[in-house]
Design a protein around this motif. Structure first.
Motif, PDB file in Angstrom:
ATOM      1  N   LYS A 268     -34.914 -15.378  -3.524  1.00 28.59           N
ATOM      2  CA  LYS A 268     -34.828 -14.367  -4.464  1.00 28.59           C
ATOM      3  C   LYS A 268     -36.880 -13.907  -4.518  1.00 28.59           C
ATOM      4  CE  LYS A 268     -32.729 -15.829  -8.895  1.00 28.59           C
ATOM      5  NZ  LYS A 268     -33.540 -16.487 -10.048  1.00 28.59           N
ATOM      6  N   PRO A 269     -36.425 -12.999  -4.639  1.00 22.08           N
ATOM      7  CA  PRO A 269     -38.271 -12.025  -4.262  1.00 22.08           C
ATOM      8  C   PRO A 269     -39.334 -12.830  -5.226  1.00 22.08           C
ATOM      9  CG  PRO A 269     -37.258 -10.757  -5.821  1.00 22.08           C
ATOM     10  CD  PRO A 269     -36.705 -11.311  -5.357  1.00 22.08           C
TER      11      PRO A 269
ATOM     12  N   GLY B 176     -40.054  -8.155   0.746  1.00 24.80           N
ATOM     13  CA  GLY B 176     -38.979  -8.004  -0.187  1.00 24.80           C
ATOM     14  C   GLY B 176     -39.636  -8.710  -1.531  1.00 24.80           C
ATOM     15  N   ASP B 177     -41.563  -8.837  -1.604  1.00 19.72           N
ATOM     16  CA  ASP B 177     -41.440  -9.482  -2.580  1.00 19.72           C
ATOM     17  C   ASP B 177     -42.483  -8.447  -3.334  1.00 19.72           C
ATOM     18  OD1 ASP B 177     -41.996 -11.975  -2.123  1.00 19.72           O
ATOM     19  OD2 ASP B 177     -43.502 -13.044  -1.905  1.00 19.72           O
ATOM     20  N   ILE B 178     -43.372  -8.768  -4.450  1.00 21.52           N
ATOM     21  CA  ILE B 178     -43.149  -7.471  -5.434  1.00 21.52           C
ATOM     22  C   ILE B 178     -44.518  -7.386  -5.869  1.00 21.52           C
ATOM     23  CG2 ILE B 178     -42.958  -6.276  -7.815  1.00 21.52           C
ATOM     24  CD1 ILE B 178     -39.834  -7.171  -7.057  1.00 21.52           C
ATOM     25  N   LEU B 179     -45.236  -6.692  -5.597  1.00 20.96           N
ATOM     26  CA  LEU B 179     -46.735  -6.273  -5.836  1.00 20.96           C
ATOM     27  C   LEU B 179     -47.320  -5.705  -7.295  1.00 20.96           C
ATOM     28  CD1 LEU B 179     -47.162  -8.099  -3.435  1.00 20.96           C
ATOM     29  CD2 LEU B 179     -49.844  -6.976  -3.676  1.00 20.96           C
ATOM     30  N   VAL B 180     -47.980  -6.256  -8.937  1.00 18.40           N
ATOM     31  CA  VAL B 180     -47.652  -5.337  -9.313  1.00 18.40           C
ATOM     32  C   VAL B 180     -49.964  -5.407 -10.153  1.00 18.40           C
ATOM     33  CG1 VAL B 180     -47.285  -5.168 -11.789  1.00 18.40           C
ATOM     34  CG2 VAL B 180     -45.524  -6.092 -10.524  1.00 18.40           C
ATOM     35  N   SER B 181     -49.408  -4.224  -9.747  1.00 16.95           N
ATOM     36  CA  SER B 181     -51.406  -3.994  -9.962  1.00 16.95           C
ATOM     37  C   SER B 181     -51.362  -3.060 -11.925  1.00 16.95           C
ATOM     38  CB  SER B 181     -51.574  -3.009  -9.390  1.00 16.95           C
ATOM     39  OG  SER B 181     -53.280  -3.118  -9.642  1.00 16.95           O
TER      40      SER B 181
ATOM     41  N   GLU C  76     -55.048   0.365  -2.150  1.00 19.65           N
ATOM     42  CA  GLU C  76     -55.567  -0.593  -2.199  1.00 19.65           C
ATOM     43  C   GLU C  76     -54.378  -1.687  -1.828  1.00 19.65           C
ATOM     44  OE1 GLU C  76     -59.156  -4.244  -1.499  1.00 19.65           O
ATOM     45  OE2 GLU C  76     -59.516  -2.553  -2.458  1.00 19.65           O
ATOM     46  N   VAL C  77     -53.800  -2.305  -3.021  1.00 21.42           N
ATOM     47  CA  VAL C  77     -52.736  -2.852  -3.419  1.00 21.42           C
ATOM     48  C   VAL C  77     -51.248  -2.425  -2.553  1.00 21.42           C
ATOM     49  CG1 VAL C  77     -51.606  -3.682  -5.579  1.00 21.42           C
ATOM     50  CG2 VAL C  77     -53.939  -4.044  -5.445  1.00 21.42           C
ATOM     51  N   ALA C  78     -51.742  -1.343  -2.563  1.00 19.60           N
ATOM     52  CA  ALA C  78     -50.422  -0.334  -2.199  1.00 19.60           C
ATOM     53  C   ALA C  78     -49.991  -0.712  -0.752  1.00 19.60           C
ATOM     54  CB  ALA C  78     -50.333   1.095  -2.277  1.00 19.60           C
ATOM     55  N   GLN C  79     -51.663  -0.276  -0.433  1.00 13.76           N
ATOM     56  CA  GLN C  79     -51.373  -0.454   1.820  1.00 13.76           C
ATOM     57  C   GLN C  79     -51.324  -2.119   1.985  1.00 13.76           C
ATOM     58  OE1 GLN C  79     -52.829   1.862   3.709  1.00 13.76           O
ATOM     59  NE2 GLN C  79     -53.276   3.413   3.036  1.00 13.76           N
ATOM     60  N   LEU C  80     -51.603  -2.440   0.826  1.00 12.90           N
ATOM     61  CA  LEU C  80     -51.087  -4.467   1.614  1.00 12.90           C
ATOM     62  C   LEU C  80     -49.924  -4.725   1.072  1.00 12.90           C
ATOM     63  CD1 LEU C  80     -51.937  -7.269   1.574  1.00 12.90           C
ATOM     64  CD2 LEU C  80     -52.115  -7.828  -0.672  1.00 12.90           C
ATOM     65  N   CYS C  81     -48.861  -3.840   0.460  1.00  8.77           N
ATOM     66  CA  CYS C  81     -48.009  -3.453   0.621  1.00  8.77           C
ATOM     67  C   CYS C  81     -47.342  -3.393   1.521  1.00  8.77           C
ATOM     68  CB  CYS C  81     -47.044  -2.905  -0.976  1.00  8.77           C
ATOM     69  SG  CYS C  81     -47.620  -3.858  -2.619  1.00  8.77           S
ATOM     70  N   LEU C  82     -47.858  -2.573   2.328  1.00  4.56           N
ATOM     71  CA  LEU C  82     -47.160  -1.591   2.938  1.00  4.56           C
ATOM     72  C   LEU C  82     -47.410  -2.705   4.888  1.00  4.56           C
ATOM     73  CD1 LEU C  82     -48.402   1.696   2.755  1.00  4.56           C
ATOM     74  CD2 LEU C  82     -46.658   1.750   2.713  1.00  4.56           C
ATOM     75  N   ASP C  83     -48.747  -2.887   4.252  1.00  2.61           N
ATOM     76  CA  ASP C  83     -48.485  -4.127   5.791  1.00  2.61           C
ATOM     77  C   ASP C  83     -47.762  -5.247   5.232  1.00  2.61           C
ATOM     78  OD1 ASP C  83     -50.748  -2.831   6.762  1.00  2.61           O
ATOM     79  OD2 ASP C  83     -52.370  -4.205   5.501  1.00  2.61           O
ATOM     80  N   LYS C  84     -47.604  -6.102   4.092  1.00  2.00           N
ATOM     81  CA  LYS C  84     -46.341  -6.598   4.199  1.00  2.00           C
ATOM     82  C   LYS C  84     -45.150  -6.670   4.111  1.00  2.00           C
ATOM     83  CE  LYS C  84     -49.939 -10.005   5.120  1.00  2.00           C
ATOM     84  NZ  LYS C  84     -49.774 -11.684   5.032  1.00  2.00           N
ATOM     85  N   SER C  85     -44.483  -5.200   3.925  1.00  2.00           N
ATOM     86  CA  SER C  85     -43.369  -4.698   3.271  1.00  2.00           C
ATOM     87  C   SER C  85     -43.488  -5.510   2.255  1.00  2.00           C
ATOM     88  CB  SER C  85     -42.695  -5.343   5.282  1.00  2.00           C
ATOM     89  OG  SER C  85     -42.590  -4.797   5.818  1.00  2.00           O
ATOM     90  N   ALA C  86     -43.602  -5.275   1.233  1.00  5.22           N
ATOM     91  CA  ALA C  86     -43.574  -5.421  -0.410  1.00  5.22           C
ATOM     92  C   ALA C  86     -43.622  -3.970  -1.120  1.00  5.22           C
ATOM     93  CB  ALA C  86     -44.880  -6.675  -0.404  1.00  5.22           C
TER      94      ALA C  86
ATOM     95  N   THR D 246     -40.179   0.623  -1.940  1.00  6.00           N
ATOM     96  CA  THR D 246     -40.272   1.557  -4.012  1.00  6.00           C
ATOM     97  C   THR D 246     -41.559   1.011  -3.982  1.00  6.00           C
ATOM     98  OG1 THR D 246     -37.939   1.006  -4.071  1.00  6.00           O
ATOM     99  CG2 THR D 246     -39.602   1.875  -6.069  1.00  6.00           C
ATOM    100  N   PHE D 247     -41.987   2.518  -4.359  1.00  5.13           N
ATOM    101  CA  PHE D 247     -43.889   1.824  -5.435  1.00  5.13           C
ATOM    102  C   PHE D 247     -43.280   2.997  -6.532  1.00  5.13           C
ATOM    103  CE2 PHE D 247     -46.551   1.863  -1.153  1.00  5.13           C
ATOM    104  CZ  PHE D 247     -45.941   0.634  -0.952  1.00  5.13           C
ATOM    105  N   ILE D 248     -43.278   1.808  -7.811  1.00  2.00           N
ATOM    106  CA  ILE D 248     -42.751   2.999  -8.640  1.00  2.00           C
ATOM    107  C   ILE D 248     -44.306   2.615  -9.413  1.00  2.00           C
ATOM    108  CG2 ILE D 248     -41.775   1.126  -9.771  1.00  2.00           C
ATOM    109  CD1 ILE D 248     -39.545   2.661 -11.601  1.00  2.00           C
TER     110      ILE D 248
END
Length: 382
Positions: free
Chosen positions: A2-3, A66-71, A80-90, A115-117
């Motif tokens: 699970k993510p 595969g994790d999900i970051l909720v800002s 900045e959070v979305a850039q971290l997601c790109l770096d970590k494939s989240a 997915t960036f929703i």
């Protein structure tokens, strides 16, 4: 495997969504700069979950593919959070409007299958779901033709359940509200684009028959791009298209002195003055502990032919704070939680997106909100 859902920020509008996720079978970690403050809010809401101090290097070490970051952080931190997601494939989730800098990440997200929703709170969020369903229904109706003139009106507002003299209380920073007062707006009226530099220039009375009440309303931001986002056909005759804010009757009179103060503020000096006013407002007009708020939303689409209404439907909500928290907090953060689950389930494609436009997914979300006690109503007016 699970993510893990990394929820960043435990503000006033976060706890109902965190509680929903914590009570489900998700791997959830909540991050906040001040863990003492966050723990107190979680304890008050009877939420048990893992809590960590928000530090970027520690966060980066904990995020896996595969994790999900909720800002739920301030809007200027989302990219900045979305850039971290790109770096970590989240994946990335936020309730805020899509900024141009976020939109620019679309191709990178698609390339990595991420997915960036965004825009999945109350407004923007639930209003998008209402709009997509109304447009889909209209397209299936006999009234859908190039002869129809269309009138789209979407209004939402939050205010105290028991009105005060100020006709408002702050559930978030007054500074954000003051900045919104000085933001220009665009909308369509009588088939042409209209502009205003502040709500005092475009205020009107709106009677919402569903709740049998008259409100004051004004256009919010730039409505024009949403004509395309809501999938209006290019050949349609759009006479009116407005996304606006509702306020209690008498609001403009109660706020006139603020309009006079902030209307011409500019630059650094203007921001400093606004910050002073904000602090004063926060002291005077914040919600008391346990005080119920109220949220009213009305989204309607009307079609006329030869000046006769041939199709007219409306979605509306009239929600109040209760033992589960304030209405605004519930409607924002529980909708965010549904968006997170949609990402986990693969319902939203890769890339940068707003709330889902697919009618079946939009209806699923509204059905879930209704089951969770957030009543949604539809009126067929013609």
């Amino acid at each position: 495997m699970k993510p893990t859902i990394h929820w960043l920020g435990v503000g006033l509008s976060a706890t109902p969504g965190i509680k929903y996720l914590a009570n489900s079978s998700h791997n959830l970690v909540v991050w906040n700069r001040r863990t003492d403050k966050a723990q107190a809010m979680l304890d008050e809401a009877h939420i048990e979950c893992e809590l960590k101090q928000l530090d970027w290097s520690t966060l980066a070490e904990n995020v896996k593919a595969g994790d999900i970051l909720v800002s739920m952080l301030p809007a200027n931190m989302h990219v900045e959070v979305a850039q971290l997601c790109l770096d970590k494939s989240a994946h990335f989730v936020s309730s805020s409007y899509i900024a141009p800098e976020m939109r620019a990440l679309d191709q990178q997200a698609k390339t990595k299958g991420l997915t960036f929703i965004n825009e999945i709170g109350l407004d923007p969020g639930i209003d998008h779901l209402f709009a997509h369903l109304l447009v889909a229904r209209f397209k299936e109706s006999d009234a859908c033709s190039a002869d129809s003139k269309l009138y789209f009106r979407s209004y939402c507002g939050g205010f105290p359940k028991t009105p005060n003299d100020f006709k408002y209380k702050f559930s978030w920073s007054p500074l954000g509200v003051l900045k919104a007062l000085t933001s220009p707006a665009k909308w369509l009226e009588n088939g042409v684009e209209n502009n205003s530099k502040g709500p005092w220039e475009a205020l009107k009375d709106i009677h919402i028959s569903a709740v049998n009440e008259t409100f004051q309303a004004y256009p919010n931001r730039d409505s024009i791009p949403f004509v395309k986002q809501y999938e209006f056909e290019p050949e349609w005759q759009v006479e009116e298209f407005v996304r606006g804010t509702l306020r209690l009757n008498g609001w403009s009179q109660a706020w006139q002195y603020l309009f006079d103060q902030v209307g011409d503020l500019q630059g650094e000096a203007g921001l400093e003055k606004m910050a002073e006013i904000s602090q004063d407002l926060e002291e005077k007009y914040s919600y008391e502990e346990g005080e119920p708020d109220r949220v009213v939303m009305s989204v309607e689409l009307e079609a006329k032919q030869a000046d006769n209404t041939v199709w007219h439907q409306r979605y509306y909500m009239d929600a109040a704070g209760n033992s589960e928290g304030q209405a605004m907090a519930r409607l924002v953060s529980i909708t965010v939680a549904l968006g997170i689950e949609a990402v986990i389930n693969g319902d939203i494609p890769a890339g940068v997106h707003a709330a889902p436009s697919q009618p079946d997914i939009a209806q699923q979300w509204l059905d879930k909100l209704s089951k969770l006690g957030q009543s949604v109503h539809i009126e067929q007016l013609v």
